[in-house]
Write a protein that holds these residues in place. Structure first.
Motif, mmCIF file in Angstrom:
data_model
loop_
_atom_site.group_PDB
_atom_site.id
_atom_site.type_symbol
_atom_site.label_atom_id
_atom_site.label_comp_id
_atom_site.label_asym_id
_atom_site.label_seq_id
_atom_site.Cartn_x
_atom_site.Cartn_y
_atom_site.Cartn_z
ATOM 1 N N MET A 183 0.959 -1.190 0.115
ATOM 2 C CA MET A 183 0.038 0.045 0.105
ATOM 3 C C MET A 183 0.942 1.306 -0.151
ATOM 4 O O MET A 183 0.259 2.375 0.289
ATOM 5 C CB MET A 183 -0.793 0.016 1.127
ATOM 6 N N SER A 184 2.190 1.158 -0.322
ATOM 7 C CA SER A 184 2.944 2.450 -0.360
ATOM 8 C C SER A 184 2.589 2.811 -1.590
ATOM 9 O O SER A 184 1.742 2.379 -2.717
ATOM 10 C CB SER A 184 4.258 1.995 -0.482
ATOM 11 N N ARG A 185 2.850 4.132 -2.075
ATOM 12 C CA ARG A 185 2.394 5.103 -3.034
ATOM 13 C C ARG A 185 2.953 4.549 -4.582
ATOM 14 O O ARG A 185 2.529 4.648 -5.621
ATOM 15 C CB ARG A 185 2.539 6.452 -2.902
ATOM 16 N N GLU A 186 4.112 3.642 -4.264
ATOM 17 C CA GLU A 186 4.695 3.147 -5.403
ATOM 18 C C GLU A 186 4.594 1.821 -5.648
ATOM 19 O O GLU A 186 5.034 0.968 -6.682
ATOM 20 C CB GLU A 186 6.240 3.425 -5.309
ATOM 21 N N SER A 187 3.618 1.165 -4.974
ATOM 22 C CA SER A 187 3.381 -0.498 -5.034
ATOM 23 C C SER A 187 2.579 -0.853 -6.257
ATOM 24 O O SER A 187 2.127 0.217 -6.968
ATOM 25 C CB SER A 187 2.431 -0.635 -3.731
ATOM 26 N N ASN A 188 2.804 -1.892 -6.657
ATOM 27 C CA ASN A 188 2.134 -2.595 -7.853
ATOM 28 C C ASN A 188 0.796 -2.276 -7.772
ATOM 29 O O ASN A 188 -0.123 -1.971 -8.817
ATOM 30 C CB ASN A 188 2.549 -3.897 -8.020
ATOM 31 N N TYR A 189 0.013 -2.532 -6.505
ATOM 32 C CA TYR A 189 -1.390 -2.640 -6.492
ATOM 33 C C TYR A 189 -2.054 -1.091 -6.526
ATOM 34 O O TYR A 189 -3.023 -0.887 -7.396
ATOM 35 C CB TYR A 189 -1.755 -2.970 -4.741
ATOM 36 N N THR A 219 -5.257 7.686 -2.389
ATOM 37 C CA THR A 219 -6.219 8.284 -1.562
ATOM 38 C C THR A 219 -7.660 7.399 -1.712
ATOM 39 O O THR A 219 -8.312 7.047 -1.078
ATOM 40 C CB THR A 219 -6.467 9.774 -1.638
ATOM 41 N N ASP A 220 -7.971 7.273 -3.031
ATOM 42 C CA ASP A 220 -8.986 6.697 -3.697
ATOM 43 C C ASP A 220 -9.306 5.226 -3.127
ATOM 44 O O ASP A 220 -10.105 4.644 -2.484
ATOM 45 C CB ASP A 220 -9.456 6.594 -5.064
ATOM 46 N N VAL A 221 -8.054 4.473 -3.275
ATOM 47 C CA VAL A 221 -7.856 3.180 -2.708
ATOM 48 C C VAL A 221 -7.954 3.131 -1.210
ATOM 49 O O VAL A 221 -8.600 2.113 -0.671
ATOM 50 C CB VAL A 221 -6.481 2.717 -3.148
ATOM 51 N N VAL A 222 -7.212 3.986 -0.452
ATOM 52 C CA VAL A 222 -7.264 3.862 0.951
ATOM 53 C C VAL A 222 -8.976 3.849 1.486
ATOM 54 O O VAL A 222 -9.324 3.335 2.190
ATOM 55 C CB VAL A 222 -6.571 4.895 1.588
ATOM 56 N N ARG A 223 -9.472 5.024 0.689
ATOM 57 C CA ARG A 223 -10.934 5.219 1.204
ATOM 58 C C ARG A 223 -11.713 4.250 0.788
ATOM 59 O O ARG A 223 -12.592 3.917 1.718
ATOM 60 C CB ARG A 223 -11.423 6.559 0.374
ATOM 61 N N ALA A 224 -11.605 3.555 -0.306
ATOM 62 C CA ALA A 224 -12.209 2.377 -0.658
ATOM 63 C C ALA A 224 -12.277 1.284 0.365
ATOM 64 O O ALA A 224 -13.209 0.528 0.846
ATOM 65 C CB ALA A 224 -11.860 1.748 -1.976
ATOM 66 N N PHE A 225 -11.085 1.050 0.706
ATOM 67 C CA PHE A 225 -10.703 -0.006 1.806
ATOM 68 C C PHE A 225 -11.336 0.288 3.053
ATOM 69 O O PHE A 225 -11.886 -0.570 3.771
ATOM 70 C CB PHE A 225 -9.229 -0.155 2.203
ATOM 71 N N LEU A 226 -11.246 1.518 3.302
ATOM 72 C CA LEU A 226 -11.835 1.886 4.876
ATOM 73 C C LEU A 226 -13.318 1.901 4.777
ATOM 74 O O LEU A 226 -14.070 1.493 5.563
ATOM 75 C CB LEU A 226 -11.444 3.454 5.151
#
Length: 61
Positions: free
Chosen positions: A7-13, A25-32
């Motif tokens: 989940m770092s900003r440079e990760s493949n995901y 931010t979109d990804v983190v918000r979706a997980f939350l």
């Protein structure tokens, strides 16, 4: 210990999500959102194999 692998900003995901137009931010918000809106479990969660073997060793000792 890395509690959020990948989940770092440079990760493949996150890079893959960016290719679909999503920001970090979109990804983190979706997980939350998923974590906070998911219904509670009404059955016990399975016991981890690692925890089960540890308790067997403790019982044997």
């Amino acid at each position: 210990m890395n509690t959020t692998p990948g989940m770092s900003r440079e990760s493949n995901y996150v890079t893959g999500a960016a290719l679909r137009g999503l920001s970090h931010t979109d990804v983190v918000r979706a997980f939350l959102h998923e974590a906070l809106t998911r219904p509670t479990y009404d059955v016990p969660l399975p016991i981890s194999v690692l925890n089960a073997s540890a308790s067997v060793r403790e019982t044997a000792a």
